[in-house]
Design an enzyme around this catalytic site. Structure first.
Site, short mmCIF file in Angstrom:
data_model
loop_
_atom_site.label_atom_id
_atom_site.label_comp_id
_atom_site.label_asym_id
_atom_site.label_seq_id
_atom_site.Cartn_x
_atom_site.Cartn_y
_atom_site.Cartn_z
N ARG A 44 0.80 -1.23 0.00
CA ARG A 44 0.00 0.00 0.00
C ARG A 44 0.84 1.28 0.00
NH1 ARG A 44 -2.71 -3.89 1.72
NH2 ARG A 44 -0.72 -4.36 2.67
N THR A 45 1.79 1.36 0.91
CA THR A 45 2.50 2.62 1.09
C THR A 45 3.28 2.98 -0.16
OG1 THR A 45 2.68 2.05 3.43
CG2 THR A 45 4.02 3.88 2.65
N LYS A 92 26.04 -4.32 -1.71
CA LYS A 92 27.51 -4.37 -1.79
C LYS A 92 28.15 -3.76 -0.56
CE LYS A 92 26.98 -3.24 -6.66
NZ LYS A 92 27.14 -2.08 -7.56
N ARG A 143 11.26 3.79 3.43
CA ARG A 143 10.90 2.82 4.49
C ARG A 143 12.16 2.05 4.84
NH1 ARG A 143 5.79 -1.16 4.54
NH2 ARG A 143 4.86 0.83 5.14
N HIS A 181 4.96 5.86 11.53
CA HIS A 181 4.45 5.71 10.15
C HIS A 181 3.51 6.90 9.92
CE1 HIS A 181 3.33 4.03 6.42
NE2 HIS A 181 2.98 2.81 6.77
N1 CP Z 1 -0.21 -0.07 5.90
C1 CP Z 1 0.98 -0.30 5.32
O1 CP Z 1 2.00 0.30 5.67
O2 CP Z 1 0.93 -1.27 4.36
P1 CP Z 1 2.18 -1.75 3.50
O3 CP Z 1 3.15 -2.41 4.45
O4 CP Z 1 1.63 -2.69 2.47
O5 CP Z 1 2.81 -0.53 2.89
#
Ligand code: CP
Length: 306
Positions: free
Chosen positions: A51-52, A80, A101, A129
């Site tokens: 999603r993110t 590497k 991320r 998040h």
């Molecule tokens: N909610 C969320 O962060 O989903 P993903 O891990 O799929 O990005």
């Protein structure tokens, strides 16, 4: 406002959250606009995501920008031995905005200090998040008509669930009452309890939710975060601690909605999916509009949105 990173939900204040929600509503009304023409966004995903990453990348493309990056650190020179510092310095040379991320808590703050362009934290370990939080706020506001004075149930992995940590900080501006329902080993970390206490927020801690669901405005289910456990025996012990099913939603408030940041792995029965109170898939859709708004805000381009 100058270009500005979004590393922690605490980097922004109540008025700025509300401004982003207002911009997101504009994006929902008209998601295809050209404000990012000539801009390139780097998406650096050192951890898996559906999603993110995809909603951020779609958000950029629908706003007329382009995306470079990786969804698997093994395909980059990190494999590497290149450091995060060097990676961020390099990517800063190429793009106008970094969305990252990373499994390490604090990595997004570190990246923000090194980068010469703004950084959006797309999740750093069990820490924060913030873009998920803003889409959660948007979803709560849309379904409840307000963010104020709501009864919020947070259920599942409150220890490692970074979406919970960001969301409770943001909601604390809106006079919530929290119910925290988690296995003993996965309770909310003490620093968040101290924070909520310092803000005078009402909190209840329960081991079961079946009898109290009729009190809820929002039921925020979370996945037990297998990837954060050092001892998989502990994970196995806790993974099915709380499972929401359709029968449990009887006698809940008409306005009550079930949210989940997703992915789910069993904590919401599929029989809930067709219940009108299930909102998690629409919540994920809202993510694209909210991420468009965040990008516009961070790059100081929101005035150009119609
Ligand atoms: N909610 C969320 O962060 O989903 P993903 O891990 O799929 O990005």
């Amino acid at each position: 406002m100058q270009n500005r990173s979004l590393v922690s939900i605490s980097d922004y204040n109540r008025d700025e959250y509300l401004d982003i929600l207002r911009i997101a509503a504009k994006c929902e009304h008209n998601p295809n606009q050209n404000i990012l023409s000539g801009k390139v966004v780097g998406t650096l995903f050192f951890e898996p995501s559906t999603r993110t990453r995809l909603s951020f990348e779609t958000a950029v493309q629908r706003l007329g920008g382009r995306v470079v990056g990786f969804s698997d650190a093994n395909s980059s020179s990190v494999s590497k031995g290149e450091t995060l510092k060097d990676t961020i310095k390099m990517v800063s040379n190429y793009v106008d905005l970094i969305i990252m991320r990373h499994p390490l808590e604090g990595s997004a703050r570190y990246a923000g200090e090194i980068a010469s362009v703004p950084v959006i934290n797309a999740g750093d370990g069990a820490n924060q998040h913030p873009s998920q939080t803003l889409l959660d706020l948007y979803s709560i506001q849309k379904t409840q008509g307000t963010l104020e004075n709501l009864n919020i149930f947070m259920i599942g992995d409150l220890k490692y669930g970074r979406t919970v940590h960001s969301l409770l900080v943001a909601l604390s501006y809106f006079n919530p009452t929290f119910w925290f329902i988690a296995p003993e080993e996965l309770q909310l970390p003490v620093e968040y309890k101290i924070y909520l206490h310092s803000q005078g927020i009402r909190c209840f801690q329960c081991s079961d939710f079946t009898g109290i669901l009729p009190e809820a405005d929002i039921v925020y289910m979370t996945r037990v975060q297998k990837e954060r456990f050092s001892d998989l025996v502990e994970y196995e012990k806790n993974k099915n601690a709380y499972v929401l099913n359709n029968a449990m939603l009887e006698n809940t408030r008409p306005n009550m909605r079930v949210l989940h940041p997703l992915p789910r792995v069993g904590e919401i029965d599929v029989d809930v999916d067709n219940n009108p109170k299930a909102y998690y898939f629409t919540q994920a859709l809202n993510g694209m509009f909210v991420r468009q708004a965040i990008i516009a805000k961070v790059l100081n381009l929101s005035d150009q949105l119609e």
